[in-house]
Design a protein around this motif. Structure first.
Motif, PDB file in Angstrom:
ATOM      1  N   LEU A  20       0.825  -1.196   0.000  1.00  0.00           N
ATOM      2  CA  LEU A  20       0.000   0.000   0.000  1.00  0.00           C
ATOM      3  C   LEU A  20       0.862   1.249   0.000  1.00  0.00           C
ATOM      4  N   THR A  21       1.978   1.213   0.748  1.00  0.00           N
ATOM      5  CA  THR A  21       2.893   2.345   0.765  1.00  0.00           C
ATOM      6  C   THR A  21       3.494   2.569  -0.605  1.00  0.00           C
ATOM      7  N   LEU A  22       3.877   1.489  -1.261  1.00  0.00           N
ATOM      8  CA  LEU A  22       4.463   1.608  -2.589  1.00  0.00           C
ATOM      9  C   LEU A  22       3.469   2.186  -3.578  1.00  0.00           C
ATOM     10  N   SER A  23       2.215   1.736  -3.520  1.00  0.00           N
ATOM     11  CA  SER A  23       1.223   2.232  -4.469  1.00  0.00           C
ATOM     12  C   SER A  23       0.894   3.690  -4.207  1.00  0.00           C
ATOM     13  N   ALA A  24       0.981   4.096  -2.956  1.00  0.00           N
ATOM     14  CA  ALA A  24       0.681   5.481  -2.632  1.00  0.00           C
ATOM     15  C   ALA A  24       1.813   6.412  -3.016  1.00  0.00           C
ATOM     16  N   CYS A  25       3.027   5.882  -3.051  1.00  0.00           N
ATOM     17  CA  CYS A  25       4.196   6.731  -3.306  1.00  0.00           C
ATOM     18  C   CYS A  25       4.776   6.537  -4.698  1.00  0.00           C
ATOM     19  N   GLY A  26       4.180   5.684  -5.510  1.00  0.00           N
ATOM     20  CA  GLY A  26       4.735   5.393  -6.814  1.00  0.00           C
ATOM     21  C   GLY A  26       4.586   6.542  -7.786  1.00  0.00           C
ATOM     22  N   GLY A  27       5.262   6.407  -8.934  1.00  0.00           N
ATOM     23  CA  GLY A  27       5.298   7.486  -9.898  1.00  0.00           C
ATOM     24  C   GLY A  27       4.024   7.658 -10.692  1.00  0.00           C
ATOM     25  N   ASP A  28       3.062   6.714 -10.589  1.00  0.00           N
ATOM     26  CA  ASP A  28       1.851   6.775 -11.402  1.00  0.00           C
ATOM     27  C   ASP A  28       0.664   7.341 -10.652  1.00  0.00           C
ATOM     28  N   TYR A 158       4.226  -5.910  -6.696  1.00  0.00           N
ATOM     29  CA  TYR A 158       3.062  -5.776  -5.827  1.00  0.00           C
ATOM     30  C   TYR A 158       1.860  -5.412  -6.691  1.00  0.00           C
ATOM     31  N   VAL A 159       0.691  -5.906  -6.304  1.00  0.00           N
ATOM     32  CA  VAL A 159      -0.561  -5.512  -6.950  1.00  0.00           C
ATOM     33  C   VAL A 159      -1.561  -5.139  -5.865  1.00  0.00           C
ATOM     34  N   THR A 160      -2.150  -3.957  -5.984  1.00  0.00           N
ATOM     35  CA  THR A 160      -3.273  -3.571  -5.129  1.00  0.00           C
ATOM     36  C   THR A 160      -4.515  -3.507  -6.006  1.00  0.00           C
ATOM     37  N   TYR A 161      -5.655  -3.894  -5.450  1.00  0.00           N
ATOM     38  CA  TYR A 161      -6.881  -3.894  -6.236  1.00  0.00           C
ATOM     39  C   TYR A 161      -8.096  -3.995  -5.325  1.00  0.00           C
ATOM     40  N   CYS A 162      -9.256  -3.746  -5.909  1.00  0.00           N
ATOM     41  CA  CYS A 162     -10.528  -3.818  -5.198  1.00  0.00           C
ATOM     42  C   CYS A 162     -11.399  -4.915  -5.789  1.00  0.00           C
ATOM     43  N   TYR A 191      -7.535  -5.295  -1.624  1.00  0.00           N
ATOM     44  CA  TYR A 191      -6.511  -6.336  -1.550  1.00  0.00           C
ATOM     45  C   TYR A 191      -5.124  -5.749  -1.799  1.00  0.00           C
ATOM     46  N   ASN A 192      -4.144  -6.300  -1.118  1.00  0.00           N
ATOM     47  CA  ASN A 192      -2.741  -5.974  -1.329  1.00  0.00           C
ATOM     48  C   ASN A 192      -1.979  -7.290  -1.472  1.00  0.00           C
ATOM     49  N   THR A 193      -1.282  -7.471  -2.582  1.00  0.00           N
ATOM     50  CA  THR A 193      -0.620  -8.739  -2.834  1.00  0.00           C
ATOM     51  C   THR A 193       0.827  -8.547  -3.245  1.00  0.00           C
ATOM     52  N   ALA A 194       1.638  -9.546  -2.937  1.00  0.00           N
ATOM     53  CA  ALA A 194       3.025  -9.595  -3.400  1.00  0.00           C
ATOM     54  C   ALA A 194       3.165 -10.773  -4.346  1.00  0.00           C
ATOM     55  N   LEU A 195       3.895 -10.578  -5.436  1.00  0.00           N
ATOM     56  CA  LEU A 195       4.127 -11.649  -6.401  1.00  0.00           C
ATOM     57  C   LEU A 195       5.616 -11.819  -6.635  1.00  0.00           C
ATOM     58  N   THR A 196       6.027 -13.052  -6.900  1.00  0.00           N
ATOM     59  CA  THR A 196       7.418 -13.382  -7.194  1.00  0.00           C
ATOM     60  C   THR A 196       7.455 -14.297  -8.403  1.00  0.00           C
ATOM     61  N   LYS A 197       8.388 -14.038  -9.312  1.00  0.00           N
ATOM     62  CA  LYS A 197       8.539 -14.909 -10.475  1.00  0.00           C
ATOM     63  C   LYS A 197       9.424 -16.084 -10.079  1.00  0.00           C
ATOM     64  N   ILE A 208      -0.595 -12.055   0.653  1.00  0.00           N
ATOM     65  CA  ILE A 208      -1.826 -11.329   0.363  1.00  0.00           C
ATOM     66  C   ILE A 208      -2.492 -10.904   1.662  1.00  0.00           C
ATOM     67  N   ALA A 209      -3.098  -9.736   1.634  1.00  0.00           N
ATOM     68  CA  ALA A 209      -3.890  -9.263   2.761  1.00  0.00           C
ATOM     69  C   ALA A 209      -5.081  -8.478   2.198  1.00  0.00           C
ATOM     70  N   SER A 210      -6.119  -8.340   3.000  1.00  0.00           N
ATOM     71  CA  SER A 210      -7.306  -7.653   2.517  1.00  0.00           C
ATOM     72  C   SER A 210      -7.978  -6.904   3.644  1.00  0.00           C
TER      73      SER A 210
END
Length: 219
Positions: A20-28, A158-162, A191-197, A208-210
């Motif tokens: 959530l911090t990353l999505s709030a502070c990201g460049g987009d 990371y992916v955040t979504y509703c 939702y807040n999720t972390a993904l790894t390849k 994941i957390a919600s």
């Protein structure tokens, strides 16, 4: 009531806070224009229903199937960035894999462990088992929207979504009874999720957390 029990996998808060911090502070972040959008969410006009067989091109990717009376719809599938689009596709498959396990009444489906790993997999198994123990499934349509990807390099994202569960409902398999209680603020989940390849090149959801009823996801 709407189909989800308590906010899915809500115990995994550490990664959720980071995402959530990353999505709030990201460049987009400039793309957000209201309280019903997660800051920086990549959105699109097109929505895709679930599932599409063999959506992943990874070798050995399992097919995901849904019953005819249930559907997930994902908005914002394409961002124009190939890496972000791959992560969003993986997010779609992760969600669909969990729901397929609910429909099949099994925590041992191929897709569940193919698209989920680590804490996300163990929590998903617990979540699915709750449906199995109650002899429940769900029907209707669940919409996923305001999805935002943050790429971290080294095969991490990371992916955040509703989610909007106002049109999906719990159905008891034995009685056939469907609970169609009126929708409420709790019909919407952040939702807040972390993904790894992984080594095979598959993006897996690993944490994941919600938060049910979060203001960011309200209509």
């Amino acid at each position: 009531m709407t189909r989800r029990r308590p906010a899915r996998l809500a115990a995994l808060t550490l990664t959720a806070a980071a995402a959530l911090t990353l999505s709030a502070c990201g460049g987009d972040d400039s793309n957000s224009d209201g309280k019903d959008k997660i800051a920086g969410a990549d959105t699109g006009d097109k929505a895709s229903a679930s599932p599409t067989p063999n959506e992943s091109t990874a070798e050995g990717a399992p097919e995901i199937t849904f019953p005819s009376d249930a559907k997930n719809v994902f908005e914002g599938e394409k961002t124009g960035d190939a890496q972000k689009d791959a992560v969003l596709a993986a997010n779609t498959l992760s969600v669909n894999a969990v729901d397929e396990a609910i429909f099949k009444g099994s925590t041992d489906t191929k897709a569940l462990g193919f698209y989920n790993a680590d804490k996300a997999l163990s929590s998903s198994i617990t979540y699915v088992q709750g449906y199995i123990d109650s002899n429940d499934t769900w029907i209707g349509v669940t919409r996923y929207f305001d999805r935002k990807v943050t790429l971290k390099g080294d095969g991490k994202a990371y992916v955040t979504y509703c989610s909007d569960e106002s049109k999906s409902y719990i159905k008891n398999k034995k009685s056939g009874k469907v609970d169609k209680s009126a929708a409420s603020a709790d019909s919407y989940v952040l939702y807040n999720t972390a993904l790894t390849k992984n080594a095979a090149g598959v993006w897996q959801t690993t944490d994941i957390a919600s938060k049910r009823g979060d203001e960011a996801c309200q209509p």
